[in-house]
Design a protein around this motif. Structure first.
Motif, PDB file in Angstrom:
ATOM      1  N   ILE A 275       0.842  -1.207   0.000  1.00 26.22           N
ATOM      2  CA  ILE A 275       0.000   0.000   0.000  1.00 26.22           C
ATOM      3  C   ILE A 275       0.874   1.252   0.000  1.00 26.22           C
ATOM      4  N   LEU A 276       1.874   1.273   0.873  1.00 22.62           N
ATOM      5  CA  LEU A 276       2.769   2.431   0.941  1.00 22.62           C
ATOM      6  C   LEU A 276       3.490   2.647  -0.388  1.00 22.62           C
ATOM      7  N   GLU A 277       3.915   1.568  -1.005  1.00 18.67           N
ATOM      8  CA  GLU A 277       4.611   1.681  -2.294  1.00 18.67           C
ATOM      9  C   GLU A 277       3.666   2.189  -3.386  1.00 18.67           C
ATOM     10  N   LYS A 278       2.412   1.756  -3.340  1.00 19.01           N
ATOM     11  CA  LYS A 278       1.449   2.228  -4.342  1.00 19.01           C
ATOM     12  C   LYS A 278       1.155   3.718  -4.144  1.00 19.01           C
ATOM     13  N   ILE A 279       1.081   4.165  -2.906  1.00 20.14           N
ATOM     14  CA  ILE A 279       0.893   5.597  -2.643  1.00 20.14           C
ATOM     15  C   ILE A 279       2.108   6.369  -3.168  1.00 20.14           C
ATOM     16  N   ARG A 280       3.286   5.863  -2.897  1.00 17.35           N
ATOM     17  CA  ARG A 280       4.519   6.483  -3.387  1.00 17.35           C
ATOM     18  C   ARG A 280       4.506   6.582  -4.910  1.00 17.35           C
TER      19      ARG A 280
ATOM     20  N   ASN B 293      -2.934   0.176  11.973  1.00 13.09           N
ATOM     21  CA  ASN B 293      -4.279  -0.027  11.436  1.00 13.09           C
ATOM     22  C   ASN B 293      -4.688   0.942  10.335  1.00 13.09           C
ATOM     23  N   HIS B 294      -3.819   1.862   9.993  1.00 10.82           N
ATOM     24  CA  HIS B 294      -4.191   2.843   8.969  1.00 10.82           C
ATOM     25  C   HIS B 294      -2.956   3.419   8.280  1.00 10.82           C
ATOM     26  N   ILE B 295      -3.236   4.153   7.215  1.00  9.56           N
ATOM     27  CA  ILE B 295      -2.224   4.947   6.513  1.00  9.56           C
ATOM     28  C   ILE B 295      -2.564   6.408   6.781  1.00  9.56           C
ATOM     29  N   GLY B 296      -1.589   7.169   7.198  1.00  7.67           N
ATOM     30  CA  GLY B 296      -1.781   8.600   7.376  1.00  7.67           C
ATOM     31  C   GLY B 296      -1.361   9.319   6.102  1.00  7.67           C
ATOM     32  N   PHE B 297      -2.150  10.290   5.704  1.00  6.21           N
ATOM     33  CA  PHE B 297      -1.834  11.085   4.512  1.00  6.21           C
ATOM     34  C   PHE B 297      -1.942  12.544   4.908  1.00  6.21           C
ATOM     35  N   TYR B 298      -0.922  13.316   4.576  1.00  3.86           N
ATOM     36  CA  TYR B 298      -0.816  14.698   5.033  1.00  3.86           C
ATOM     37  C   TYR B 298      -0.554  15.600   3.828  1.00  3.86           C
ATOM     38  N   ALA B 299      -1.552  16.360   3.455  1.00  5.33           N
ATOM     39  CA  ALA B 299      -1.432  17.251   2.295  1.00  5.33           C
ATOM     40  C   ALA B 299      -1.522  18.702   2.739  1.00  5.33           C
TER      41      ALA B 299
ATOM     42  N   SER C 268      -4.390  16.253   8.311  1.00  6.79           N
ATOM     43  CA  SER C 268      -4.135  14.820   8.161  1.00  6.79           C
ATOM     44  C   SER C 268      -5.438  14.057   7.955  1.00  6.79           C
ATOM     45  N   VAL C 269      -5.294  12.899   7.337  1.00  4.95           N
ATOM     46  CA  VAL C 269      -6.432  11.998   7.162  1.00  4.95           C
ATOM     47  C   VAL C 269      -5.911  10.581   7.351  1.00  4.95           C
ATOM     48  N   GLN C 270      -6.781   9.715   7.875  1.00  2.00           N
ATOM     49  CA  GLN C 270      -6.404   8.321   8.089  1.00  2.00           C
ATOM     50  C   GLN C 270      -7.225   7.426   7.177  1.00  2.00           C
ATOM     51  N   PHE C 271      -6.525   6.609   6.400  1.00  2.00           N
ATOM     52  CA  PHE C 271      -7.174   5.615   5.554  1.00  2.00           C
ATOM     53  C   PHE C 271      -6.986   4.256   6.229  1.00  2.00           C
ATOM     54  N   SER C 272      -8.080   3.669   6.673  1.00  2.00           N
ATOM     55  CA  SER C 272      -8.037   2.401   7.381  1.00  2.00           C
ATOM     56  C   SER C 272      -7.498   1.289   6.481  1.00  2.00           C
ATOM     57  N   LEU C 273      -6.687   0.428   7.062  1.00  2.00           N
ATOM     58  CA  LEU C 273      -6.136  -0.691   6.304  1.00  2.00           C
ATOM     59  C   LEU C 273      -7.188  -1.762   6.017  1.00  2.00           C
ATOM     60  N   ASN C 274      -8.355  -1.720   6.697  1.00  2.00           N
ATOM     61  CA  ASN C 274      -9.406  -2.713   6.396  1.00  2.00           C
ATOM     62  C   ASN C 274     -10.347  -2.232   5.298  1.00  2.00           C
ATOM     63  N   GLN C 275     -10.094  -1.080   4.742  1.00  2.00           N
ATOM     64  CA  GLN C 275     -10.933  -0.560   3.665  1.00  2.00           C
ATOM     65  C   GLN C 275     -10.072  -0.287   2.436  1.00  2.00           C
ATOM     66  N   GLN C 276     -10.750  -0.132   1.306  1.00  2.00           N
ATOM     67  CA  GLN C 276     -10.057   0.197   0.056  1.00  2.00           C
ATOM     68  C   GLN C 276      -9.373   1.560   0.199  1.00  2.00           C
ATOM     69  N   ILE C 277      -8.104   1.629  -0.138  1.00  2.00           N
ATOM     70  CA  ILE C 277      -7.375   2.903  -0.110  1.00  2.00           C
ATOM     71  C   ILE C 277      -7.816   3.714  -1.335  1.00  2.00           C
ATOM     72  N   PRO C 278      -8.204   4.983  -1.141  1.00  2.00           N
ATOM     73  CA  PRO C 278      -8.693   5.797  -2.265  1.00  2.00           C
ATOM     74  C   PRO C 278      -7.552   6.424  -3.082  1.00  2.00           C
TER      75      PRO C 278
ATOM     76  N   GLU D 265      -4.489  10.843  -5.732  1.00  2.00           N
ATOM     77  CA  GLU D 265      -3.992  11.412  -6.990  1.00  2.00           C
ATOM     78  C   GLU D 265      -4.534  12.820  -7.209  1.00  2.00           C
ATOM     79  N   ARG D 266      -5.813  13.022  -6.974  1.00  2.00           N
ATOM     80  CA  ARG D 266      -6.417  14.348  -7.159  1.00  2.00           C
ATOM     81  C   ARG D 266      -5.858  15.369  -6.162  1.00  2.00           C
ATOM     82  N   ILE D 267      -5.644  14.923  -4.939  1.00  2.00           N
ATOM     83  CA  ILE D 267      -5.084  15.821  -3.928  1.00  2.00           C
ATOM     84  C   ILE D 267      -3.657  16.217  -4.312  1.00  2.00           C
ATOM     85  N   VAL D 268      -2.868  15.261  -4.764  1.00  2.00           N
ATOM     86  CA  VAL D 268      -1.481  15.568  -5.169  1.00  2.00           C
ATOM     87  C   VAL D 268      -1.490  16.530  -6.363  1.00  2.00           C
ATOM     88  N   LYS D 269      -2.367  16.305  -7.324  1.00  2.00           N
ATOM     89  CA  LYS D 269      -2.468  17.231  -8.467  1.00  2.00           C
ATOM     90  C   LYS D 269      -2.763  18.650  -7.981  1.00  2.00           C
TER      91      LYS D 269
END
Length: 122
Positions: free
Chosen positions: A23-28, A64-70, A91-101, A106-110
């Motif tokens: 998951i971390l690699e896909k976010i990267r 239990n989650h991925i933190g994303f900070y934009a 910050s936002v937390q994406f739970s590891l038991n749910q689909q990572i958006p 991608e839209r936030i990074v753009k």
């Protein structure tokens, strides 16, 4: 999870369970696709992408989650889309038991890339 402070994003990701690593690699990869010229670094002990010396986004793995900070601006702009996720200031937390958006990431990074480019023009 981190026994010692990582010095690269590779070493940071390698310290997580294989499922979280993927998951971390896909976010990267998602971030690099949108901002190929951004510099990868570790800041505040977590993976960070900088563009023109300005922070673009950070991300981090947890049990239990991925933190994303934009930064607050990225989260403010996507307030409605992020409403279903646990949040803090900037910050936002994406739970590891749910689909990572990934599409939302991608839209936030753009948005952040565009915002950073506008700052340079001023």
């Amino acid at each position: 999870m981190q026994a010692k402070k990582p010095t690269t994003i590779d070493s940071y990701i390698a310290d997580f369970p294989i499922e979280t690593q993927a998951i971390l690699e896909k976010i990267r990869t998602t971030i690099k696709k949108i901002a190929p010229d951004a510099d990868e670094t570790i800041s505040y002990g977590i993976p960070t992408f900088k563009q023109n010396e300005a922070i673009l986004v950070h991300f981090a793995g947890f049990k239990n989650h991925i933190g994303f900070y934009a930064t607050p601006t990225g989260h403010e702009k996507f307030k409605k889309e992020l409403a279903n996720y646990k949040q803090g200031k900037g910050s936002v937390q994406f739970s590891l038991n749910q689909q990572i958006p990934y599409d939302l990431i991608e839209r936030i990074v753009k948005f952040r890339v565009k915002e950073n480019k506008q700052k340079i023009k001023k």
